[in-house]
Design a protein around this motif. Structure first.
Motif, PDB file in Angstrom:
ATOM      1  N   UNK A 118       0.806  -1.214   0.000  1.00 46.36           N
ATOM      2  CA  UNK A 118       0.000   0.000   0.000  1.00 46.36           C
ATOM      3  C   UNK A 118       0.843   1.270   0.000  1.00 46.36           C
ATOM      4  N   UNK A 119       1.937   1.259   0.747  1.00 50.67           N
ATOM      5  CA  UNK A 119       2.718   2.480   0.919  1.00 50.67           C
ATOM      6  C   UNK A 119       4.013   2.493   0.114  1.00 50.67           C
ATOM      7  N   UNK A 120       4.539   1.306  -0.203  1.00 50.15           N
ATOM      8  CA  UNK A 120       5.735   1.231  -1.037  1.00 50.15           C
ATOM      9  C   UNK A 120       6.983   1.694  -0.329  1.00 50.15           C
ATOM     10  N   UNK A 121       7.926   2.137  -1.120  1.00 47.32           N
ATOM     11  CA  UNK A 121       9.255   2.482  -0.643  1.00 47.32           C
ATOM     12  C   UNK A 121       9.289   3.858   0.018  1.00 47.32           C
ATOM     13  N   UNK A 122      10.303   4.062   0.842  1.00 47.98           N
ATOM     14  CA  UNK A 122      10.539   5.379   1.425  1.00 47.98           C
ATOM     15  C   UNK A 122      11.109   6.330   0.388  1.00 47.98           C
ATOM     16  N   UNK A 123      11.639   5.758  -0.681  1.00 45.71           N
ATOM     17  CA  UNK A 123      12.345   6.557  -1.675  1.00 45.71           C
ATOM     18  C   UNK A 123      11.505   6.660  -2.945  1.00 45.71           C
ATOM     19  N   UNK A 124      10.605   7.649  -2.968  1.00 42.90           N
ATOM     20  CA  UNK A 124       9.748   7.797  -4.148  1.00 42.90           C
ATOM     21  C   UNK A 124       9.427   9.255  -4.487  1.00 42.90           C
ATOM     22  N   UNK A 125      10.294  10.156  -4.083  1.00 41.23           N
ATOM     23  CA  UNK A 125      10.157  11.535  -4.535  1.00 41.23           C
ATOM     24  C   UNK A 125      11.535  12.200  -4.517  1.00 41.23           C
ATOM     25  N   UNK A 126      11.726  13.105  -5.444  1.00 42.95           N
ATOM     26  CA  UNK A 126      13.004  13.784  -5.549  1.00 42.95           C
ATOM     27  C   UNK A 126      13.845  13.243  -6.698  1.00 42.95           C
ATOM     28  N   UNK A 127      15.122  13.609  -6.763  1.00 46.02           N
ATOM     29  CA  UNK A 127      16.015  13.148  -7.820  1.00 46.02           C
ATOM     30  C   UNK A 127      16.040  11.618  -7.903  1.00 46.02           C
ATOM     31  N   UNK A 128      16.278  11.118  -9.111  1.00 47.24           N
ATOM     32  CA  UNK A 128      16.155   9.683  -9.368  1.00 47.24           C
ATOM     33  C   UNK A 128      17.492   8.970  -9.209  1.00 47.24           C
ATOM     34  N   UNK A 129      17.453   7.890  -8.457  1.00 47.06           N
ATOM     35  CA  UNK A 129      18.584   6.965  -8.373  1.00 47.06           C
ATOM     36  C   UNK A 129      18.102   5.615  -8.888  1.00 47.06           C
ATOM     37  N   UNK A 130      18.825   5.060  -9.846  1.00 45.36           N
ATOM     38  CA  UNK A 130      18.451   3.759 -10.410  1.00 45.36           C
ATOM     39  C   UNK A 130      18.791   2.656  -9.422  1.00 45.36           C
ATOM     40  N   UNK A 131      17.900   1.697  -9.308  1.00 47.79           N
ATOM     41  CA  UNK A 131      18.107   0.527  -8.447  1.00 47.79           C
ATOM     42  C   UNK A 131      18.114  -0.712  -9.337  1.00 47.79           C
TER      43      UNK A 131
END
Length: 597
Positions: free
Chosen positions: A289-302
Motif C-alpha cells: 500500500x505504501x511502497x518504498x521510502x524513496x519515491x520523490x526527488x532526484x532519481x537513483x536507479x536501483x
C-alpha cells in the motif's frame, strides 16, 4: 493384446491427467494475474487507520531481493522490500511501532545486520519495536542479533535460549568418490579457493581450516560488538553471557539479553497497548500500500542481481512459481545500459547477492558498469549476504562498494574441471564409451576418461588466464597495485569488515548506506529525498503472464479492464446483493437437512 490395451489405457490416462493439470495450473496463473492486475484495495484498506502497528515475521527464509519469477505464490517479502517498507514507516505518522516474530533457527549474517539496522532506524525516528521469540533454538547468535536492538524482547516461558556462537559444516566427497571408483579432476587457481576441496579432499586442508575459522571469528566478533551495544553490556560481558548458553527463559531474562517472558498473544497486545490501540498490519500489506521510502526527488536507479552469475536472460533460469537463483548477464547489462541512458537518473545502486558464477558473464556486467561511468552515472554497489567470486568481479569496477560487516565477499579465484565416473559405472556393469572427432581437446569433458596431458594443460591454462583476468580487473577497479591484489586474492573469502581493511570495500553498511553514498556521488543534498527507479521495471499481473506465456497485450488489457469494472462500487453492490439472495436460498435448503458437524 490385453497388455497392449492396458498400455494404451495407461498412456491415455497419463495424457489426460497432464492436460488437466496443465489447465489447472494455467487457470491458477490467470487467476493470480487478474488479482495482481487489479488495484491494491485490500492492502489500502488495512492501512487506513490512524494508529498502526506493523507486524514483521522473520521465521521464514527470505530472498535478498524480490523473486524474478512471474508468479511466486506465498512468497515472503524480500530483504530489500522489507528494508524499504520499514524506512517508509519511519516517516509515517500513522505507524506507531513494529511487532516482530523472531527467527528461531538461523538466518544469513548480513540479513541479520540489515534487520538490526532497520530496527535502530525505527527507534531513532521515535517508533517502538517489540519482538517475540518462541525460542532461539539454534546455537547461532545471528537470529538474536537481528532483533537485539528491540525496545522489548519477549521469550515464551516454555522456550529456551541456545544462541552461543557460530558453526559451519563442509561436505567432502573425496572419500566417497574414491570408494565408488570415481576420480576428481577439479583444478583450482589459488590455495584458498576452497570450493574445489569438497571434491578433491576428504577433510579440511590447513589453509581451508584457517580461512574458515578466521571468517567465522570475524562474523562472531562483529555480532558480539553489536549485541553488546544493543543490550547495554560490555563486549566482555556479552561474550561471557553467550558462552554460558543454553539458558531457560527465566535464566536468560536475568542476563539482560531478554526483557520479558510471555506468550506471543501477550506481546502482541503489549505492542497494541503501547500504540494506544489501533490496527495490527502485516508488513507485506503495508509495503504494497505504501511502497518504498524513496519515491520523490532526484532519481537513483536501483538494479537488483541475485544468485549465480550466468550468461543470458535472468528469466530463462527461473521457474514460474519462484526462484530468482540466477543473475543473467544480458538482463543486468541491459538494465545498467537503460539506467545510464535515462536522463533523469543521477546515480546507480547495484544490489549484488551472489556466490559467483561465470567469468564470461561477470565480465559482460563489468563492461556495462564501465559504460555507465563513461556516461557520467556513478555506480555504487550494495552487497547483500554474498558478493563472492563472480559476485565480487561484477562489483570491483564500481565507484563505491558498500558491504555489511558480515557480508561474505572476495573469493578472488577460479576453479574448474570434471568428475570422472567411468570406474563407478563399471561397478554396475555399465559401459559408456566416448567417441569424438576433431582436435585432441574435442573429447576433453567426457566423464568417462581422465584428461590427457595436453587436455589437462589446456584446462589449467584456461583457468590461469581467467585468474589473471580477474585479478587484473580488481587491480584496475580498486586502483590497487597488482602485486597487492595477488596477496589478498588467492581465492580467500573475506567478511565485509576484513575486506574493507584490505581495500576491497569502501564503506560498511546496508542498502540505506549505499543510497546515501549514491547521493553523495551525484552531489544530491544529504537530507534530500530521492526516488528509487527499478531497472528493469518489475512485471506485474498480466505483464508477467504475457512475458511468460506470450499472451497478447490486447487480451491482457481486456482481462485487466474486466477486472477493474468488477471492482466498481455499483458492480460490487449488485454482486453482494446476488450473493445474499443465493445465501438465503442456501440457508433454507440446509435447514431441511440434519445438522452434521
Amino acid at each position: 493384446m490385453k497388455q497392449f490395451l492396458f498400455s494404451a489405457l495407461g498412456a491415455f490416462v497419463g495424457v489426460f491427467l497432464f492436460v488437466l493439470l496443465s489447465l489447472f495450473m494455467l487457470g491458477a496463473l490467470i487467476a493470480a494475474a487478474v488479482n495482481a492486475a487489479g488495484d491494491n484495495s485490500a492492502a489500502e484498506h488495512s492501512v487506513a487507520g490512524d494508529s498502526l502497528v506493523l507486524e514483521l515475521d522473520l521465521r521464514e527464509p527470505m530472498l535478498d531481493q524480490p523473486s524474478g519469477a512471474p508468479f511466486a505464490f506465498g512468497e515472503t517479502p524480500s530483504l530489500t522490500t522489507t528494508i524499504e517498507a520499514l524506512a517508509r514507516a519511519e516517516t509515517d505518522e500513522k505507524v506507531k511501532g513494529v511487532f516482530i516474530r523472531a527467527n528461531e533457527f538461523g538466518m544469513p549474517p548480513a540479513q541479520a545486520e540489515e534487520i538490526r539496522d532497520a530496527i535502530l532506524g525505527l527507534r531513532g525516528a521515535g517508533k517502538f519495536v517489540i519482538t517475540h521469540s518462541q525460542g532461539f533454538n539454534s546455537t547461532s547468535v545471528l537470529p538474536y542479533l537481528a532483533v537485539s536492538a528491540s525496545d522489548e524482547l519477549w521469550l515464551q516461558d516454555t522456550a529456551g535460549f541456545s544462541a552461543t556462537g557460530l558453526a559451519s559444516e563442509t561436505p567432502f566427497f573425496g572419500g566417497a568418490l574414491e570408494k565408488y571408483n570415481a576420480q576428481s579432476q577439479i583444478f583450482k587457481i589459488a590455495e584458498y579457493k576452497t570450493a574445489a576441496n569438497s571434491y578433491n579432499e576428504s577433510g579440511y586442508t590447513d589453509a581451508h581450516r584457517e580461512s574458515l575459522t578466521a571468517m567465522l571469528q570475524s562474523i562472531y566478533d562483529s555480532s558480539l560488538t553489536q549485541i553488546a551495544q544493543d543490550r547495554d553490556l560490555t563486549p566482555q560481558q556479552a561474550r561471557a553471557i553467550l558462552d554460558a548458553a543454553p539458558y531457560s527463559t527465566e535464566a536468560v531474562v536475568s542476563t539482560k539479553l531478554v526483557d520479558r517472558m510471555g506468550q506471543v498473544s501477550e506481546a502482541r497486545n503489549a505492542a497494541l497497548e503501547r500504540a494506544g490501540g489501533g490496527d495490527l498490519v502485516a508488513l507485506t500489506d503495508y509495503a504494497e500500500a505504501r511502497g518504498s521510502a524513496w519515491k520523490k526527488g532526484p532519481v537513483i536507479a536501483m538494479i537488483s542481481g541475485q544468485g549465480a552469475v550466468v550468461t543470458g536472460e535472468t528469466l530463462d533460469y527461473t521457474g514460474p512459481f519462484g526462484g530468482g537463483d540466477y543473475m543473467g548477464s544480458d538482463t543486468i547489462a541491459l538494465a545498467i545500459d537503460e539506467a545510464a541512458k535515462d536522463e533523469s537518473v543521477k546515480a546507480i545502486v547495484y544490489r549484488v547477492d551472489s556466490p559467483g558464477g561465470s567469468i564470461v558473464a561477470s565480465d559482460q556486467i563489468w563492461d556495462a558498469v564501465e559504460r555507465a561511468q563513461e556516461a557520467g552515472k556513478p555506480v555504487v554497489i550494495s552487497m547483500g549476504t554474498l558478493a563472492a567470486s563472480g559476485g565480487y568481479y561484477v562489483s570491483a569496477g564500481a565507484d563505491h562498494i558498500v558491504a555489511n560487516p558480515t557480508t561474505l565477499t572476495g573469493s578472488i579465484g577460479i576453479f574448474g574441471g570434471k568428475i570422472v565416473v567411468d570406474g563407478t559405472l563399471e561397478m554396475v556393469g555399465l559401459n559408456v564409451e566416448p567417441l569424438a572427432v576433431g582436435g585432441d581437446f574435442s573429447g576433453a569433458y567426457t566423464a568417462q576418461r581422465v584428461f590427457t596431458e595436453s587436455q589437462e594443460a589446456a584446462v589449467r591454462a584456461y583457468l590461469q588466464d581467467g585468474y589473471d583476468e580477474f585479478t587484473t580487473r580488481v587491480a584496475e577497479g580498486r586502483e590497487i597495485p597488482l602485486p597487492q591484489v595477488l596477496e589478498i586474492a588467492k581465492g580467500r573469502v573475506w567478511t565485509g569488515q576484513q575486506a574493507m581493511e584490505r581495500g576491497l570495500v569502501d564503506e560498511l553498511g546496508g542498502l540505506r548506506t549505499a543510497i546515501d553514498a549514491a547521493k553523495r556521488l551525484a552531489e544530491i543534498e544529504p537530507d534530500a529525498s530521492v526516488t528509487l527507479k527499478h531497472f528493469p521495471r518489475p512485471l506485474k499481473g498480466f505483464e508477467a503472464l504475457q512475458a511468460f506465456f506470450g499472451v497478447s497485450s490486447e487480451a491482457a488489457q481486456a482481462m485487466i479492464t474486466l477486472n477493474n469494472v468488477a471492482q466498481l462500487p455499483e458492480v460490487q453492490a449488485a454482486l453482494q446483493a446476488r450473493q445474499a439472495s443465493e445465501r438465503r436460498g442456501e440457508i433454507q435448503a440446509r435447514s431441511e437437512l440434519p445438522d452434521v458437524r
